[in-house]
Design a protein around this motif. Structure first.
Motif, PDB file in Angstrom:
ATOM      1  N   ARG A 225       0.841  -1.198   0.000  1.00 36.31           N
ATOM      2  CA  ARG A 225       0.000   0.000   0.000  1.00 36.31           C
ATOM      3  C   ARG A 225       0.882   1.256   0.000  1.00 36.31           C
ATOM      4  O   ARG A 225       0.707   2.137  -0.816  1.00 36.31           O
ATOM      5  N   THR A 226       1.854   1.291   0.912  1.00 36.48           N
ATOM      6  CA  THR A 226       2.759   2.442   0.972  1.00 36.48           C
ATOM      7  C   THR A 226       4.201   1.931   0.957  1.00 36.48           C
ATOM      8  O   THR A 226       4.561   1.113   1.807  1.00 36.48           O
ATOM      9  N   LYS A 353       8.742   7.703   9.139  1.00 38.11           N
ATOM     10  CA  LYS A 353       8.239   6.376   9.489  1.00 38.11           C
ATOM     11  C   LYS A 353       9.493   5.595   9.817  1.00 38.11           C
ATOM     12  O   LYS A 353      10.556   5.869   9.245  1.00 38.11           O
ATOM     13  N   TRP A 518       2.827   4.799  12.545  1.00 36.29           N
ATOM     14  CA  TRP A 518       2.332   4.211  13.792  1.00 36.29           C
ATOM     15  C   TRP A 518       2.824   4.985  15.009  1.00 36.29           C
ATOM     16  O   TRP A 518       2.250   4.893  16.079  1.00 36.29           O
TER      17      TRP A 518
HETATM   18  P1  NAP Z   1       4.348  -1.666   9.924  1.00 33.61           P
HETATM   19  O1  NAP Z   1       5.624  -0.977   9.775  1.00 33.61           O
HETATM   20  O2  NAP Z   1       3.234  -0.963  10.620  1.00 33.61           O
HETATM   21  O3  NAP Z   1       3.891  -2.142   8.487  1.00 33.61           O
HETATM   22  C1  NAP Z   1       2.621  -2.641   8.269  1.00 33.61           C
HETATM   23  C2  NAP Z   1       2.418  -2.763   6.780  1.00 33.61           C
HETATM   24  O4  NAP Z   1       1.142  -3.332   6.531  1.00 33.61           O
HETATM   25  C3  NAP Z   1       2.435  -1.412   6.078  1.00 33.61           C
HETATM   26  O5  NAP Z   1       3.094  -1.559   4.870  1.00 33.61           O
HETATM   27  C4  NAP Z   1       0.956  -1.122   5.882  1.00 33.61           C
HETATM   28  O6  NAP Z   1       0.675  -0.254   4.827  1.00 33.61           O
HETATM   29  C5  NAP Z   1       0.456  -2.518   5.583  1.00 33.61           C
HETATM   30  N1  NAP Z   1      -0.974  -2.642   5.773  1.00 33.61           N
HETATM   31  C6  NAP Z   1      -1.671  -2.534   6.921  1.00 33.61           C
HETATM   32  N2  NAP Z   1      -2.985  -2.713   6.670  1.00 33.61           N
HETATM   33  C7  NAP Z   1      -3.111  -2.926   5.340  1.00 33.61           C
HETATM   34  C8  NAP Z   1      -4.208  -3.157   4.478  1.00 33.61           C
HETATM   35  N3  NAP Z   1      -5.459  -3.197   4.948  1.00 33.61           N
HETATM   36  N4  NAP Z   1      -3.975  -3.347   3.160  1.00 33.61           N
HETATM   37  C9  NAP Z   1      -2.712  -3.281   2.691  1.00 33.61           C
HETATM   38  N5  NAP Z   1      -1.626  -3.062   3.449  1.00 33.61           N
HETATM   39  C10 NAP Z   1      -1.832  -2.886   4.756  1.00 33.61           C
HETATM   40  O7  NAP Z   1       4.511  -3.063  10.705  1.00 33.61           O
HETATM   41  P2  NAP Z   1       5.822  -3.996  10.825  1.00 33.61           P
HETATM   42  O8  NAP Z   1       6.433  -4.232   9.518  1.00 33.61           O
HETATM   43  O9  NAP Z   1       5.429  -5.171  11.629  1.00 33.61           O
HETATM   44  O10 NAP Z   1       6.814  -3.123  11.660  1.00 33.61           O
HETATM   45  C11 NAP Z   1       6.384  -2.419  12.821  1.00 33.61           C
HETATM   46  C12 NAP Z   1       7.574  -1.970  13.612  1.00 33.61           C
HETATM   47  O11 NAP Z   1       8.129  -3.071  14.319  1.00 33.61           O
HETATM   48  C13 NAP Z   1       8.721  -1.432  12.802  1.00 33.61           C
HETATM   49  O12 NAP Z   1       8.505  -0.131  12.363  1.00 33.61           O
HETATM   50  C14 NAP Z   1       9.870  -1.592  13.749  1.00 33.61           C
HETATM   51  O13 NAP Z   1       9.908  -0.569  14.697  1.00 33.61           O
HETATM   52  C15 NAP Z   1       9.520  -2.899  14.432  1.00 33.61           C
HETATM   53  N6  NAP Z   1      10.208  -3.991  13.723  1.00 33.61           N
HETATM   54  C16 NAP Z   1      11.563  -4.006  13.808  1.00 33.61           C
HETATM   55  C17 NAP Z   1      12.253  -4.965  13.136  1.00 33.61           C
HETATM   56  C18 NAP Z   1      13.740  -4.975  13.222  1.00 33.61           C
HETATM   57  O14 NAP Z   1      14.329  -4.758  14.244  1.00 33.61           O
HETATM   58  N7  NAP Z   1      14.393  -5.211  12.146  1.00 33.61           N
HETATM   59  C19 NAP Z   1      11.600  -5.900  12.360  1.00 33.61           C
HETATM   60  C20 NAP Z   1      10.226  -5.862  12.302  1.00 33.61           C
HETATM   61  C21 NAP Z   1       9.534  -4.885  12.982  1.00 33.61           C
HETATM   62  P3  NAP Z   1       0.512   1.324   5.096  1.00 33.61           P
HETATM   63  O15 NAP Z   1       1.887   1.810   5.391  1.00 33.61           O
HETATM   64  O16 NAP Z   1      -0.087   1.847   3.871  1.00 33.61           O
HETATM   65  O17 NAP Z   1      -0.393   1.450   6.299  1.00 33.61           O
END
Ligand code: NAP
Length: 559
Positions: A225-226, A353, A518
């Motif tokens: 999506r983004t 982000k 978020w």
């Molecule tokens: P996220 O960054 O919130 O990504 C969620 C993804 O799902 C986004 O691309 C979002 O798109 C998409 N999405 C949500 N609802 C949707 C829908 N209805 N249709 C289509 N796409 C949808 O979640 P995450 O990847 O789990 O990461 C969250 C945080 O956890 C990170 O920012 C980081 O702080 C931490 N994390 C860290 C690590 C690491 O240390 N390497 C690894 C994983 C996670 P949109 O952007 O358009 O909403």
């Protein structure tokens, strides 16, 4: 602090399994991740009777749940580890610059074992309510499993990214293939061989999982999506000579990290590989100078790239130049021009982000078996029994992976029915966004502490640095209360209001509020849009906390 209390448990992993019925403790800690484990360690040192509750069936927190393929930390392992025990940091051997989820979980398990921490926890216990009773000055805690216990202090170590979100896409439950959520991944390996796999989401989780799944699956379709900005990790095995030298100076490295002097990005790196930031501002740099600095940071990898130019998160012009550098790298890497364009973020300033760190993410789109679907242009209409349908196409799938994020920072706290004085709920108090004093205390909720709560640097830092700082601060505060004979601490409403205003003021001086992130709660429908973490950095934040305690815990009221 010494390692004097480090008896190794001889009683097995889960010493007691019975319910706590009307049990009394000095402190209850919710969560057995990095924060909860260290909190229990410190509370024991104070001689307090502690009970920990953990929803998972073992220690690990985020690293217990997030077992998706490719999961690893985006902070360097030598820095993303406890600093409280010099012996521990000397003896533990990290194998790579960025540790994998299994290695980090092994580390946490080792710590739990070495310091005999499991004995105070009850596992498979999700806390569902925490209520303060003014008359007895006790917190009463219940779990879904039926435990009922009370304690003077209630300490939430519930994590900032621990409530997974499902996408609100029609038909999600109709899918008849295998469905997995990145943040609730099964404990056994999933074999994608020969399968048609779809991944929804392109945040940090998906960006790590996609290259790994692509190598196994027959076909991988990524529904984006983004687009997000992602920096190459440049991960590598740790060189023993480098580690030995690093460990000789571990204390100095830790001290620099604590005061925010290691990296411009909250201490995610272990050692500065160049002088960081390489320039205070991008404004006066020529294109050539800027390119040289960014190239150097890009080639050494990691989230520290965002700290290469000091005002990237403050100055729009610098930010645009840095963002364009990354977009240019995406165009250079991805062969198909249309895919490269779709992968290039333009809707938010870089770094506003959470920056992603990857191993071969953009390169993965050059594979014949990988397709990117831009669901901004072609929205997902529904999920069917057989796969995903957009307005134009059908994508039959055997496996659907959801990497759709978390209800961050407030989600885990508000999932518990927390009631303070006069029965007031935290949910009511935070109806327009979280309000805390220092991210540590909430006015009207005496003797409640939140580790890395909203209003503290938390997710904008290396979590280990912020966790240890909060745990130490709380333990020192409880020690102060013991010495003074105090039984009750509450944040002053005025101090809290001042802190909330300050957190907002700092955020508004940055580019952070420009992104629907978020950090702002923008990913959760109906969630108030308030920038939740404290953006001034771990160094200035630590100074504030130290000043508060040096001045007799100003802003808190004791009784
Ligand atoms: P996220 O960054 O919130 O990504 C969620 C993804 O799902 C986004 O691309 C979002 O798109 C998409 N999405 C949500 N609802 C949707 C829908 N209805 N249709 C289509 N796409 C949808 O979640 P995450 O990847 O789990 O990461 C969250 C945080 O956890 C990170 O920012 C980081 O702080 C931490 N994390 C860290 C690590 C690491 O240390 N390497 C690894 C994983 C996670 P949109 O952007 O358009 O909403």
């Amino acid at each position: 602090m010494t390692d004097r209390q480090h008896a190794v448990s001889s009683s097995g992993r889960h010493p007691e399994r019975g319910l706590d019925q009307h049990a009394g403790f000095d402190a209850i800690v919710v969560g057995a991740g990095f924060a909860g484990l260290y909190m229990v360690y410190r509370l024991r040192e104070l001689g307090l009777r502690v009970r920990g509750y953990e929803a998972g069936d073992d220690v690990g927190g985020t690293w217990y749940w997030n077992r998706y393929p490719g999961a690893r930390c985006d902070a360097e392992s030598l820095a993303y580890s406890y600093s409280f025990s010099p012996a521990l940091e000397q003896e533990w051997q990290w194998s790579e610059r960025y540790a994998t989820q299994p290695e980090i979980l092994r580390y946490i398990e080792h710590v739990a074992e070495r310091f005999d921490l499991r004995r105070d926890f009850r596992f498979s216990r999700r806390v569902d309510s925490a209520r303060y009773d003014a008359e007895s000055n006790l917190w009463s805690i219940t779990t879904e499993a039926g435990d009922r216990s009370h304690a003077r202090f209630c300490i939430m170590a519930t994590g900032c990214l621990s409530v997974p979100l499902l996408p609100d896409i029609p038909g999600l439950d109709d899918f008849r293939g295998e469905r997995y959520q990145a943040s609730l991944w099964p404990h056994h390996p999933i074999d994608f061989t020969g399968k048609r796999v779809g991944v929804i989401g392109t945040g940090s989780s998906a960006i790590q999982a996609v290259p790994v799944i692509a190598r196994q699956a027959a076909r991988l379709t990524v529904f984006q999506r983004t687009p997000n900005f992602s920096i190459p990790a440049c991960n590598e095995p740790l060189d023993p000579a480098f580690v030995a030298e690093f460990k000789r100076h571990y204390r100095e490295h830790r001290e620099l990290a604590r005061v925010g002097k290691i990296s411009g990005f909250g201490g995610l790196e272990a050692v500065p590989r160049e002088q960081a930031p390489a320039a205070d501002s991008g404004v006066l740099l020529s294109d050539r100078e800027l390119e040289t600095i960014l190239e150097q940071y890009w080639n050494t990898g990691g989230a520290r790239f965002i700290g290469a130019i000091g005002d990237t998160l403050l100055n729009e012009r610098t930010n645009t130049l840095v963002a364009e550098f990354v977009r240019e790298r995406i165009r250079r890497t991805v062969h198909d021009a249309e895919t490269a364009e779709a992968l290039s973020p333009t809707s938010h300033p870089i770094g506003t982000k959470r920056i992603c760190v990857d191993t071969g993410y953009y390169e993965t789109y050059n594979r014949d078996n990988v397709t990117l679907v831009d669901v901004r242009r072609h929205p997902i209409a529904r999920i069917t029994a057989n796969g995903v349908e957009t307005e134009h196409d059908q994508y039959p799938l055997d496996v659907l992976v959801l990497a759709t994020g978390f209800d961050a920072m407030t989600g885990a706290l508000l999932a518990i029915d927390i009631r303070g004085e006069h029965g007031s709920t935290l949910a009511d108090k935070w109806a327009n966004g979280p309000r805390t004093y220092l991210g540590l205390g909430v006015s009207g909720f005496p003797n409640l502490f939140t580790i890395t709560g909203p209003g503290s640097p938390s997710v904008l830092s290396n979590m280990l640095i912020s966790i240890e700082q909060h745990v130490d601060w709380i333990a020192d505060c409880l020690g102060f209360m013991q010495r003074q004979g105090y039984q009750r601490i509450d944040a002053d409403a005025e101090a809290e209001a001042g802190w909330v205003a300050h957190v907002n003021e700092i955020a508004n001086a940055t580019l952070f509020p420009r992104a629907g992130s978020w950090y702002l709660g923008a990913n959760v429908p109906g969630k108030p849009r308030v920038f939740m973490p404290y953006a001034a950095g771990v160094g200035p934040y630590r100074e504030v906390c130290e000043r508060v305690s040096a001045n007799g815990y100003e802003g808190f009221r004791f009784a």
